[in-house]
Design a protein around this motif. Sequence first.
Motif, PDB file in Angstrom:
ATOM      1  N   LEU A 121       0.852  -1.192   0.000  1.00  0.00           N
ATOM      2  CA  LEU A 121       0.000   0.000   0.000  1.00  0.00           C
ATOM      3  C   LEU A 121       0.890   1.244   0.000  1.00  0.00           C
ATOM      4  O   LEU A 121       0.594   2.243  -0.654  1.00  0.00           O
ATOM      5  N   GLY A 122       1.993   1.153   0.743  1.00  0.00           N
ATOM      6  CA  GLY A 122       2.919   2.287   0.856  1.00  0.00           C
ATOM      7  C   GLY A 122       3.559   2.642  -0.477  1.00  0.00           C
ATOM      8  O   GLY A 122       3.645   3.818  -0.840  1.00  0.00           O
ATOM      9  N   THR A 123       3.997   1.630  -1.223  1.00  0.00           N
ATOM     10  CA  THR A 123       4.677   1.875  -2.504  1.00  0.00           C
ATOM     11  C   THR A 123       3.666   2.129  -3.624  1.00  0.00           C
ATOM     12  O   THR A 123       3.732   3.142  -4.333  1.00  0.00           O
ATOM     13  N   ASN A 124       2.727   1.189  -3.774  1.00  0.00           N
ATOM     14  CA  ASN A 124       1.834   1.235  -4.939  1.00  0.00           C
ATOM     15  C   ASN A 124       0.851   2.405  -4.864  1.00  0.00           C
ATOM     16  O   ASN A 124       0.535   3.012  -5.887  1.00  0.00           O
ATOM     17  N   HIS A 155      -7.440  -6.032  -8.566  1.00  0.00           N
ATOM     18  CA  HIS A 155      -8.242  -5.076  -7.771  1.00  0.00           C
ATOM     19  C   HIS A 155      -9.597  -5.679  -7.433  1.00  0.00           C
ATOM     20  O   HIS A 155     -10.224  -5.324  -6.440  1.00  0.00           O
ATOM     21  N   LYS A 156     -10.027  -6.630  -8.301  1.00  0.00           N
ATOM     22  CA  LYS A 156     -11.361  -7.219  -8.109  1.00  0.00           C
ATOM     23  C   LYS A 156     -11.453  -8.042  -6.830  1.00  0.00           C
ATOM     24  O   LYS A 156     -12.521  -8.219  -6.268  1.00  0.00           O
ATOM     25  N   GLY A 157     -10.319  -8.577  -6.377  1.00  0.00           N
ATOM     26  CA  GLY A 157     -10.301  -9.324  -5.111  1.00  0.00           C
ATOM     27  C   GLY A 157      -9.941  -8.426  -3.932  1.00  0.00           C
ATOM     28  O   GLY A 157      -9.876  -8.883  -2.790  1.00  0.00           O
ATOM     29  N   GLY A 158      -9.694  -7.161  -4.204  1.00  0.00           N
ATOM     30  CA  GLY A 158      -9.247  -6.246  -3.140  1.00  0.00           C
ATOM     31  C   GLY A 158     -10.389  -5.786  -2.251  1.00  0.00           C
ATOM     32  O   GLY A 158     -11.540  -5.732  -2.666  1.00  0.00           O
ATOM     33  N   LYS A 159     -10.039  -5.464  -0.996  1.00  0.00           N
ATOM     34  CA  LYS A 159     -11.038  -4.968  -0.040  1.00  0.00           C
ATOM     35  C   LYS A 159     -10.366  -3.897   0.804  1.00  0.00           C
ATOM     36  O   LYS A 159      -9.262  -4.106   1.305  1.00  0.00           O
ATOM     37  N   MET A 160     -11.042  -2.743   0.932  1.00  0.00           N
ATOM     38  CA  MET A 160     -10.505  -1.697   1.799  1.00  0.00           C
ATOM     39  C   MET A 160     -11.028  -1.950   3.203  1.00  0.00           C
ATOM     40  O   MET A 160     -12.238  -1.869   3.431  1.00  0.00           O
ATOM     41  N   ARG A 174      -1.988 -11.354   4.280  1.00  0.00           N
ATOM     42  CA  ARG A 174      -1.653 -12.297   3.206  1.00  0.00           C
ATOM     43  C   ARG A 174      -1.079 -11.465   2.070  1.00  0.00           C
ATOM     44  O   ARG A 174      -1.644 -10.416   1.733  1.00  0.00           O
ATOM     45  N   PRO A 175       0.016 -11.912   1.463  1.00  0.00           N
ATOM     46  CA  PRO A 175       0.667 -11.093   0.432  1.00  0.00           C
ATOM     47  C   PRO A 175      -0.279 -10.608  -0.665  1.00  0.00           C
ATOM     48  O   PRO A 175      -0.272  -9.439  -1.034  1.00  0.00           O
ATOM     49  N   MET A 176      -1.134 -11.534  -1.184  1.00  0.00           N
ATOM     50  CA  MET A 176      -2.009 -11.119  -2.286  1.00  0.00           C
ATOM     51  C   MET A 176      -3.208 -10.299  -1.786  1.00  0.00           C
ATOM     52  O   MET A 176      -3.810  -9.551  -2.558  1.00  0.00           O
ATOM     53  N   ARG A 177      -3.550 -10.441  -0.519  1.00  0.00           N
ATOM     54  CA  ARG A 177      -4.618  -9.601   0.055  1.00  0.00           C
ATOM     55  C   ARG A 177      -4.130  -8.138   0.083  1.00  0.00           C
ATOM     56  O   ARG A 177      -4.865  -7.216  -0.258  1.00  0.00           O
ATOM     57  N   ALA A 178      -2.892  -7.974   0.493  1.00  0.00           N
ATOM     58  CA  ALA A 178      -2.328  -6.621   0.550  1.00  0.00           C
ATOM     59  C   ALA A 178      -2.162  -6.050  -0.868  1.00  0.00           C
ATOM     60  O   ALA A 178      -2.387  -4.857  -1.096  1.00  0.00           O
ATOM     61  N   TYR A 179      -1.795  -6.905  -1.813  1.00  0.00           N
ATOM     62  CA  TYR A 179      -1.627  -6.437  -3.201  1.00  0.00           C
ATOM     63  C   TYR A 179      -2.986  -6.005  -3.776  1.00  0.00           C
ATOM     64  O   TYR A 179      -3.114  -4.923  -4.358  1.00  0.00           O
ATOM     65  N   GLY A 180      -4.000  -6.865  -3.602  1.00  0.00           N
ATOM     66  CA  GLY A 180      -5.343  -6.554  -4.129  1.00  0.00           C
ATOM     67  C   GLY A 180      -5.859  -5.240  -3.552  1.00  0.00           C
ATOM     68  O   GLY A 180      -6.433  -4.412  -4.271  1.00  0.00           O
ATOM     69  N   GLN A 181      -5.637  -5.032  -2.271  1.00  0.00           N
ATOM     70  CA  GLN A 181      -6.065  -3.782  -1.631  1.00  0.00           C
ATOM     71  C   GLN A 181      -5.343  -2.580  -2.270  1.00  0.00           C
ATOM     72  O   GLN A 181      -5.949  -1.543  -2.556  1.00  0.00           O
ATOM     73  N   SER A 182      -4.033  -2.737  -2.507  1.00  0.00           N
ATOM     74  CA  SER A 182      -3.270  -1.603  -3.065  1.00  0.00           C
ATOM     75  C   SER A 182      -3.721  -1.288  -4.499  1.00  0.00           C
ATOM     76  O   SER A 182      -3.749  -0.131  -4.914  1.00  0.00           O
ATOM     77  N   LEU A 184      -6.782  -1.890  -5.698  1.00  0.00           N
ATOM     78  CA  LEU A 184      -8.102  -1.255  -5.569  1.00  0.00           C
ATOM     79  C   LEU A 184      -7.912   0.217  -5.196  1.00  0.00           C
ATOM     80  O   LEU A 184      -8.592   1.112  -5.717  1.00  0.00           O
ATOM     81  N   ALA A 185      -6.948   0.477  -4.326  1.00  0.00           N
ATOM     82  CA  ALA A 185      -6.649   1.860  -3.925  1.00  0.00           C
ATOM     83  C   ALA A 185      -6.241   2.696  -5.146  1.00  0.00           C
ATOM     84  O   ALA A 185      -6.622   3.862  -5.267  1.00  0.00           O
ATOM     85  N   ASN A 186      -5.490   2.105  -6.086  1.00  0.00           N
ATOM     86  CA  ASN A 186      -5.091   2.833  -7.299  1.00  0.00           C
ATOM     87  C   ASN A 186      -6.318   3.338  -8.064  1.00  0.00           C
ATOM     88  O   ASN A 186      -6.322   4.458  -8.586  1.00  0.00           O
ATOM     89  N   LEU A 187      -7.363   2.511  -8.125  1.00  0.00           N
ATOM     90  CA  LEU A 187      -8.560   2.920  -8.867  1.00  0.00           C
ATOM     91  C   LEU A 187      -9.394   3.926  -8.074  1.00  0.00           C
ATOM     92  O   LEU A 187      -9.883   4.909  -8.629  1.00  0.00           O
ATOM     93  N   LEU A 188      -9.557   3.682  -6.769  1.00  0.00           N
ATOM     94  CA  LEU A 188     -10.313   4.640  -5.939  1.00  0.00           C
ATOM     95  C   LEU A 188      -9.662   6.021  -6.036  1.00  0.00           C
ATOM     96  O   LEU A 188     -10.349   7.045  -6.146  1.00  0.00           O
ATOM     97  N   PHE A 189      -8.336   6.036  -5.992  1.00  0.00           N
ATOM     98  CA  PHE A 189      -7.593   7.296  -6.100  1.00  0.00           C
ATOM     99  C   PHE A 189      -7.829   7.947  -7.471  1.00  0.00           C
ATOM    100  O   PHE A 189      -8.074   9.156  -7.577  1.00  0.00           O
ATOM    101  N   THR A 190      -7.780   7.153  -8.529  1.00  0.00           N
ATOM    102  CA  THR A 190      -7.991   7.698  -9.885  1.00  0.00           C
ATOM    103  C   THR A 190      -9.343   8.402  -9.977  1.00  0.00           C
ATOM    104  O   THR A 190      -9.444   9.541 -10.446  1.00  0.00           O
ATOM    105  N   TYR A 191     -10.387   7.719  -9.527  1.00  0.00           N
ATOM    106  CA  TYR A 191     -11.742   8.270  -9.702  1.00  0.00           C
ATOM    107  C   TYR A 191     -11.953   9.500  -8.806  1.00  0.00           C
ATOM    108  O   TYR A 191     -12.616  10.453  -9.197  1.00  0.00           O
TER     109      TYR A 191
END
Length: 306
Positions: A121-124, A155-160, A174-182, A184-191
Amino acid sequence: MTKQKWTFENIPDLKGKYIIVTGGNSGLGYESVKAFALKGARVVLACRNMEKGEKARLEILKEKPTGDILVMQLDLASLASVKAFSDKMMQEFEQLDVLLNNAGIMATPNVKTADGFEAQLGTNHLGHFALTGHLLPLLKATPGSRVVNVSSLAHKGGKMDFNDLMFEKGRKFRPMRAYGQSKLANLLFTYELQRYFEARNINSLAVAAHPGGSNTRLANHFETNPFMEWVSKLARGAMQSAAIGALPQIRASVDPGAQGADYYGPDGLGEIFGHPVKVGSSAASRNKEDARQLWEWSVRKTGVAY
Ligand SMILES: NC(=O)c1ccc[n+]([C@@H]2O[C@H](COP(=O)([O-])OP(=O)(O)OC[C@H]3O[C@@H](n4cnc5c(N)ncnc54)[C@H](OP(=O)(O)O)[C@@H]3O)[C@@H](O)[C@H]2O)c1
């Protein structure tokens, strides 16, 4: 009549355009820098390792000796580095046509950035949030400028989980849980950024893209044992090349037909491969309340106010 595929040939002449690509030394970032440089843009190849960046620049110059590529140091896992990079850009540039927020890490262990943020989340997200905020004056000074964020099918498996975004209060890491969240954050930020531009009549666009599955070094962290290494190599062999995978983010950066909050991805089955078209994103990514909360939280964490 079959529809024309969007390819490298569709990229317009980019002479006079200034473009920053984060993570420009490898994979999709490298292919993006190369495409922009071949089309005549002045490109900043932002990378955390200058040696790798210089090597990438020289490789591209073999194809276009007159390519205008500046290698600059940027570590998105350090707010101080993001600020130092942005200060240099503000000193040296008077315009910024495209900020392509491409750099990313996937499935890392639960480690922290220099500022104590969960690494993915910090990097992405947070690193790019701070970078975009610092560079806003340049973006505003450039009519029709764009911020392009690179998300993922993941992002589809991501949850904030706003109670525990950094996995510090009992939420199981979980590594992929953190990735999915990050992602999803990229898209929330875009919109949310697009809403920010519109509310202030700023002549800039926020756009997003994803590359489907592309053969890059992104999955390196999976390779923790020989079996997984073998599986990973096999999977990569079946993926599309980074050159094709980079086309959605390149299109999002330069297609005159792009509109605010557009999301580009591959046109093939399941959006895993193919040429770039506008695609949809999950309902969670369109949640305005989550986008607002993430924005406010990101301002608090990074200290960068827009
Ligand atoms: N490949 C895919 O199938 C796929 C699918 C969905 C989404 N994506 C997204 O595409 C983007 C690009 O990834 P890729 O596939 O091209 O992977 P990659 O080849 O591993 O490239 C990632 C780039 O990000 C840079 N980076 C990582 N951490 C950084 C940091 N703290 N500061 C600055 N730069 C940093 C890396 O630098 P180093 O070389 O120094 O490590 C590298 O240049 C990522 O956002 C990823 O989430 C990729």
